[in-house]
Motif scaffolding. Structure first.
Motif, mmCIF file in Angstrom:
data_model
loop_
_atom_site.group_PDB
_atom_site.id
_atom_site.type_symbol
_atom_site.label_atom_id
_atom_site.label_comp_id
_atom_site.label_asym_id
_atom_site.label_seq_id
_atom_site.Cartn_x
_atom_site.Cartn_y
_atom_site.Cartn_z
ATOM 1 N N PRO A 90 28.788 13.502 -17.121
ATOM 2 C CA PRO A 90 29.530 14.573 -16.437
ATOM 3 C C PRO A 90 30.131 15.553 -17.425
ATOM 4 N N GLN A 146 24.502 20.989 -9.919
ATOM 5 C CA GLN A 146 25.823 20.561 -9.489
ATOM 6 C C GLN A 146 25.815 19.192 -8.837
ATOM 7 N N HIS A 167 24.288 16.579 -9.947
ATOM 8 C CA HIS A 167 24.479 15.598 -11.011
ATOM 9 C C HIS A 167 25.906 15.629 -11.533
ATOM 10 N N LEU A 168 26.481 16.781 -11.435
ATOM 11 C CA LEU A 168 27.834 16.937 -11.966
ATOM 12 C C LEU A 168 28.811 16.049 -11.232
ATOM 13 N N ILE A 169 28.693 16.025 -9.926
ATOM 14 C CA ILE A 169 29.727 15.375 -9.130
ATOM 15 C C ILE A 169 29.588 13.865 -9.127
ATOM 16 N N MET A 211 26.940 21.014 -0.987
ATOM 17 C CA MET A 211 26.334 21.906 -1.988
ATOM 18 C C MET A 211 26.626 23.377 -1.721
ATOM 19 N N ARG A 220 30.215 24.307 -2.534
ATOM 20 C CA ARG A 220 30.502 24.285 -3.972
ATOM 21 C C ARG A 220 29.955 25.540 -4.636
ATOM 22 N N MET A 275 36.870 18.602 -9.991
ATOM 23 C CA MET A 275 35.898 17.852 -9.185
ATOM 24 C C MET A 275 35.357 16.680 -9.983
ATOM 25 N N ALA A 276 35.041 16.944 -11.238
ATOM 26 C CA ALA A 276 34.548 15.840 -12.066
ATOM 27 C C ALA A 276 35.604 14.760 -12.176
ATOM 28 N N THR A 281 36.024 12.568 -8.945
ATOM 29 C CA THR A 281 35.035 11.529 -8.693
ATOM 30 C C THR A 281 35.196 10.362 -9.646
ATOM 31 N N ARG A 302 19.816 6.103 -14.741
ATOM 32 C CA ARG A 302 19.250 7.440 -14.608
ATOM 33 C C ARG A 302 17.793 7.378 -15.025
#
Lengths: 278, 496, 506
Positions: free
Chosen positions: A195, A264, A266-268, B161, B164, B380-381, B384, C7
């Motif tokens: 991240p 985005q 993958h970001l979250i 999505m 965002r 946001m990162a 989570t 991944r």
């Protein structure tokens, strides 16, 4: 195992949430709506009172390509921004690893020095930097655009914070298994910092895509202009072709939207860290 | 100092990883930095010391600095810089709220059926308004109505999505494009902001002049002021209780008192007017506030409470109080003066062309840009990364939504808030250069000139880079001090 | 949703893939760059890149071909309106060969030594100061040496929309008119054009030109030897009071705040021209290049008048000078561009496109210039610009002891504050003068090399003041300020009163 997906009470409240988001996004995109609509107007209409154009001038978008070599400029911006992002993420993650995970004398003092350098306004460093570029013969070159931006203390700071939140139990386990720091870096820390890496990539890319002042003074040949400098062509002494300018800006935003929309997700999902805690 | 072989090896390893970054850093950051520091003490002027003109470079030591502090506008520009930073708490808070909403949206899906129903309703409503009201004036409403409907449907379909992306949209045109865009928006004649505001203000003026004035000019401000007083009273009560209970150190007490003194002073000044009497009244109000919070801590705690206990939290509280109360109080103050203003007819302000409104105009734009920005992504990162078990445990204990936020979310986000706060202060103090250059050229009579634009003017327009470097280093000192305070007290807050 | 999953792509591979993609992309980019080397010598011209410059480039190539010179390649390097790019590149040794050094850019560029002394070189091509307008010389020649040649000259006069005047039954002012007439006709105009039920305000003029008006009263920015700012002169204060009256009370022109709406981001001028065309302004204060904007719209009957005067008629001119970079690799080729600017081909191009005045006044006496085909509505206006530039044009105020950009900004800020009501006219004038004089002191302190000439100028100033006090004539060598030279000549105060317009730097 309890999931975080919606419980019945949450499902019922999804509609108000979405409505609120909808309203807020209207406020956020308001200026954009105006921008896109203006890109379809004729020039006299731009100063008029209506948001919606009477005749939709689709040819404005084509005219942009006549006035300036638009594709070339976007390509240049993308290329430079991509290189800067790549180099910055690579070097910053290594430096952040050094600050966050390795122990060595003077470490924290040097980190503070790094931090301190961000506090000086970049303007005064411009001319010495520029003269350095002249000295190396990098004026009017892509390299001159990439190099100064590729090494930043900001990236190091950001990634260090991310890396600090990874429990050290992992690297200790790996070290016990005989891994070298290099291996720890690539196999353990970096994957867990996804991240952070992604965040930094997005920030750096966006930031560099829009950099204006440095490309302006560095580049002399039209073929190497990046987009913000290229947009100057719409701003002549006799008047600004606002509608064309808005069309150009709209088109320039599209690659960014695509990149962001793809990344985005993958970001979250920073769920990797959760894996450690569980 | 000799190092053991082990630590030498560690140093080597540490530097090896650092190497790629630090080499670039040395070349492109440290070298110019040191050069500019040296130059600050000279009379370096690009017009006299360059390839073509070879005047000798003189050391003027502290002349540049004394010139700066005697510059007639220096304090004005310093004030501008700080004023523009007042929007920071709102910006950070805004991006946090946005991140919270977006994360919730990502987790809970809206059934397509409800979305489509709602969308159709909105669409029909706006079409109704359109057909009833006529195309011209309500075309805009119809446009936004249809947009909302579309967004609602797509939003439901795509999970989080779409939202965002939409929220991050301001950042896609960051930089010069944003400034140019907003400059067009703020155009008093042809910009959409004034074109939307003008008819609204006209209607407001007719209402006020036609007798509604007493409601808006007296009742509403009185209510708002009442709310302000109540809030201030509550805050003072809370501070006094905490001090007595020994939860706040002496420095913290002062910070907390500032938090109530500043808005009260500001509001009084706005109400009484910009005159000697106004300043006096404001000073009295502020003094009263400071005095009311001076209580003695319970003797039990007197020797045990360190001066800076709880400083981080109180500083944030103070900032929030100042911003909120100042905003509410400002509206109340405007309301009081409203009937007089409306008599002349209410017109939307000239935004960037007006001395009073240029800074608020910039702040509105900055807020817009800051909500959908990097900070939102960082939050946001961070959100989570909060372990779900914490929330589950809270649910089991029966915590309310508010308590969940205050005791789980906010503390867990503390490191990120800290990072954002430090970076925002740094950028805030250094910023304003590109904006001023593109939008306002320093604003009507220097009202939007921040210190960094001042550096640009002095350095690049006159060529006196030695002087500009001196100003830059003064700015650096300012940033450094604030960041240092931020780090020292923020860190403690993060950790306790 | 599970807690952990692998991944698909490990980070290392991601980096590798990105690296390969980037290298490929860079290779493609380099391969697709047009030939950096050219078989012809390359000249760079730092200028705003609009279509008219492309036409100029073609004309330059044709001119060189005509005269049998070797072909060159001229590349345009986008320099936007501020000075930074030219300065940074210039002082670092990588400036463009041909430098646009017009207006406010001239002084800093010349001070920094970025511009080459072209006195002899330009003479070879015939681009000498006597070829252009006398008023432009002060922005070309410094200390007796020439540094540029104009590529256009802007004479700021007042365009008149005859249709608008006729519509409101007001007589068009005569070409040379006084400040009193301006006030009278202006008040009549706004009274006639703004009946109570009018929706939008009609203004007499887009802008009140206080700089030439101030000069016409006998005061300007600086004194005769450019050693002191004289904006606090009582004549200026009186003018400011009148201007305040005209703007705030009579509303002859939009206030500065309203004018900010038209601020120069480029689109400002187009909007102003459109409003003038529509009839919201009776007059438009702009150079002849307003034609570029006006010709896009329906033709209206146009004429032009000089700026109203208070005893000494004068016109404010801006000089679009072009210089040669002192560090240019091919100065000989760059200087030829200056010669090109005196050519018939170039001057006719300027005349045809309406881009202000051609730099050589001789070409403003041609049919092409005076009576352009297809634009009969403009006939009669063109000579106002060219003749007033030639006869009564005075360049921008400039003192070697302070930067003009600072002077301008201080004066404008003080004026803004006055119009907004924050300062009285007297306070505004005194404030402006105080700040500019402070800047002069700072410049002298930081640049001791200027002190000797400053001391010498002070001595001369005392002599001038002494002579004027007893009403004696003043020798022209004592006066530096080009405005004062013309003013003294006009009043017959010069010792060897020349009857001819003063053109050369003595």
């Amino acid at each position: 195992m309890l999931t975080t997906s919606a419980q019945p009470s949450e499902r019922r409240s999804a509609l108000p949430l979405h409505l609120l988001l909808c309203l807020l996004s209207m406020a956020m995109i308001g200026p954009f709506v105006w921008m896109v609509l203006t890109s379809f107007k004729t020039l006299p209409e731009v100063a008029g009172e209506h948001w919606v154009p009477h005749d939709w001038q689709w040819r404005n978008y084509l005219e942009v390509f006549d006035v300036i070599p638009f594709t070339r400029f976007i390509w240049n911006s993308l290329l430079v921004a991509a290189w800067v992002t790549f180099l910055q993420v690579l070097t910053s993650s290594m430096a952040a690893f050094s600050f966050a995970r390795l122990r060595w004398p003077y470490r924290d003092r040097i980190f503070f020095l790094y931090l301190g350098t961000m506090m000086l306004p970049g303007l005064v460093m411009l001319i010495p930097n520029y003269q350095l570029m002249v000295h190396f013969g990098l004026v009017d070159s892509y390299l001159g655009l990439v190099l100064p931006a590729a090494f930043s203390a900001f990236g190091t700071f950001l990634l260090r914070q991310f890396m600090l939140s990874i429990p050290s139990a992992l690297d200790e386990a790996a070290a016990i298994d005989g891994a070298t720091p290099w291996q720890i870096f690539w196999q353990v820390i970096l994957p867990l910092s996804r991240p952070g890496l992604l965040t930094l990539s997005i920030f750096t890319f966006m930031g560099n895509y829009h950099s204006f002042f440095w490309p302006l003074v560095m580049i002399k040949s039209v073929e190497k202009y990046t987009l913000p400098v290229g947009l100057l062509h719409f701003d002549s002494s006799y008047g600004q072709a606002t509608n064309l300018l808005m069309a150009a800006v709209t088109m320039s935003v599209i690659p960014l939207i695509i990149v962001f929309a793809l990344l985005q997700r993958h970001l979250i999902s920073g769920i990797q860290v959760g894996a450690v805690k569980g | 100092m000799s190092m053991s072989p082990a630590s030498r090896r560690q140093l080597g390893m540490g530097l090896l990883f650092l190497a790629p970054n630090i080499l670039g850093f040395l070349a492109f950051t440290l070298f110019p930095l040191v050069a500019s520091f040296g130059m600050a003490f000279t009379d370096w002027d690009v017009q006299r010391h360059n390839l073509f003109r070879d005047d000798p470079l003189r050391f003027v030591w502290f002349d540049n600095f004394s010139l700066l502090f005697t510059h007639p506008d220096f304090y004005h520009f310093l004030g501008n810089t700080f004023f523009l930073m007042m929007g920071l708490p709102a910006a950070i808070g805004g991006s946090l709220v946005a991140a919270l909403l977006l994360t919730r949206a990502g987790k809970s899906r809206l059934a397509m059926r409800s979305a489509i129903i709602m969308a159709t309703v909105i669409f029909l409503l706006s079409s109704l308004v359109l057909t009833l009201g006529g195309a011209d004036s309500n075309g805009l409403l119809f446009l936004f109505g249809s947009l909302m409907a579309t967004v609602l449907v797509f939003g439901a379909w795509s999970g989080g999505m779409l939202y965002r992306t939409l929220f991050y949209l301001p950042h896609f045109t960051a930089g010069v494009a944003t400034f140019v865009l907003w400059k067009k928006l703020y155009n008093p004649q042809s910009g959409p902001i004034n074109q939307t505001l003008a008819p609204l203000l006209e209607r407001l003026a007719t209402v006020v002049n036609g007798g509604g004035g007493w409601v808006l000019g007296a009742v509403l401000p009185a209510l708002l002021l009442g709310a302000v007083f109540v809030a201030v009273g509550l805050q003072v009560k809370r501070l006094r209780r905490k001090i007595r209970d020994g939860e706040l150190g002496s420095i913290t007490r002062f910070a907390g008192a500032i938090g109530v003194a500043v808005p009260m002073g500001l509001i009084t000044w706005w109400l009484v007017g910009d005159s000697g009497l106004g300043w006096l009244a404001a000073a009295i109000a502020a003094g009263v506030m400071l005095a009311t919070t001076q209580v003695k801590p319970d003797p039990l705690w007197r020797n045990r409470v360190r001066a800076a206990t709880g400083l981080g939290g109180e500083m944030i509280m103070a900032m929030a109080v100042i911003t909120v109360l100042a905003a509410v109080g400002g509206i109340a103050a405007v309301g009081v003066h409203l009937p007089a203003m409306a008599a002349d007819g209410l017109e939307p302000p000239n935004w960037l062309g007006s001395f009073q409104w240029s800074k608020p105009a910039i702040m509105i734009m900055a807020l817009w840009a800051a909500i959908g920005s990097n900070n939102m992504i960082l939050y946001m990162a961070g959100l989570t990364n909060i372990a779900p078990e914490l929330y589950e445990a809270a649910d089991i204990d029966g915590a309310s939504r508010c308590q969940r936020f205050c005791h789980i979310t906010w503390p867990q986000l503390a490191p990120i808030t800290f990072f954002i706060a430090v970076m925002s202060v740094i950028h805030g103090l250094q910023g304003g250069f590109e904006m001023a250059r593109t939008m306002t050229a320093g604003g009507p009579a220097g009202s939007t000139t921040t210190l960094s634009y001042f550096i640009y003017i002095e350095g690049f327009e006159t060529g006196r880079l030695g002087y500009a470097s001196a100003v830059a280093w003064v700015l650096f000192a300012l940033v450094f001090t604030l960041s240092f305070l931020n780090v020292k007290f923020g860190n403690r807050y993060v950790n306790d | 949703m599970g807690y952990s999953f692998r991944r698909k792509t490990p980070v290392k591979r991601l980096f590798l893939i990105s690296f390969l993609v980037l290298v490929t992309a860079s290779a493609v980019t380099f391969w697709s760059l047009p030939e950096q080397q050219s078989d012809r010598p390359i000249l760079y011209w730092a200028v705003m890149p609009d279509p008219s410059k492309l036409a100029v480039r073609e004309a330059f190539y044709a001119w060189r071909a005509e005269l049998g010179f070797e072909p060159v390649e001229l590349r345009l390097d986008a320099a936007n309106r501020d000075l930074t790019k030219k300065m940074i590149q210039g002082v670092s040794g990588v400036g463009s060969d041909i430098v646009d050094a017009g207006g406010l850019h001239m002084q800093p560029l010349q001070n920094a030594g970025v511009l080459m002394d072209v006195t002899e070189a330009a003479a070879k091509y015939g681009a000498t100061p006597d070829k252009t307008y006398p008023g432009a010389v002060s922005e070309m020649v410094f200390n007796g040496r020439q540094y540029s040649f104009p590529r256009n000259v802007v004479a700021n006069a007042l365009w008149v929309n005859v249709d608008t005047f006729e519509r409101h039954g007001i007589e068009v002012p005569s070409r040379r008119w006084t400040i009193e007439e301006f006030e009278r006709i202006g008040r009549e105009f706004v009274a006639a054009a703004n009946p109570p039920e009018a929706k939008s305000r009609v203004y007499f003029t887009s802008y009140i030109p206080r700089k030439p008006m101030r000069r016409s009263l006998g005061a300007s920015y600086f004194n005769e030897t450019l050693t002191r700012c004289t904006l606090d002169d009582p004549r200026n204060i009186e003018l400011l009071e009148r201007v305040r009256q005209w703007v705030v009370v009579d509303q002859l022109a939009p206030s500065r705040e309203a004018e900010k709406a038209f601020e120069v981001d480029g689109s400002g001028f187009r909007l102003k021209a459109a409003l003038f065309h529509r009839g919201n302004y009776g007059m438009l204060y702009l150079g002849r290049w307003a034609l570029i904007l006006l010709r896009e719209l329906e033709p209206v009957k146009l004429t032009a008048v000089e700026t109203p005067h208070g005893g000494f008629p004068n016109i404010d001119i801006n000089v679009g000078g072009v210089g040669v970079y002192a560090g240019s690799k091919r100065p000989d080729l760059a200087v030829s561009f200056l010669g090109f600017l005196t050519s018939e081909r170039y001057n006719n191009l300027v005349a045809q496109t309406g881009d202000s005045l051609p730099p050589v006044p001789r070409f403003t006496e041609t049919e092409t210039y005076l009576r352009p085909a297809g634009h009969e509505n403009e006939w009669g206006a063109h000579e106002v610009f060219s003749e007033s530039a030639r006869d009564i044009g005075i360049g921008q105020p400039s003192s070697p002891y302070v930067l003009s950009s600072i002077t301008l900004r201080v004066e404008v800020d003080a004026y803004d504050s006055m119009i907004a009501g924050r300062l009285t006219p007297e306070e505004s004038a005194v404030e402006a003068a105080w700040r500019i004089n402070r800047e002069i002191r700072i410049t002298l302190d930081s640049n001791p090399a200027l002190k000797p000439s400053y001391e010498e100028a002070l001595v001369r100033q005392e002599q001038i003041d002494a002579l004027r006090a007893v009403g004696k004539l003043v020798p022209i060598e004592l006066i530096d300020n080009p405005f004062h030279r013309e003013y003294y000549r006009h009043n017959g105060w010069l010792a060897e009163s020349p009857s001819e317009r003063l053109g050369d730097d003595v």
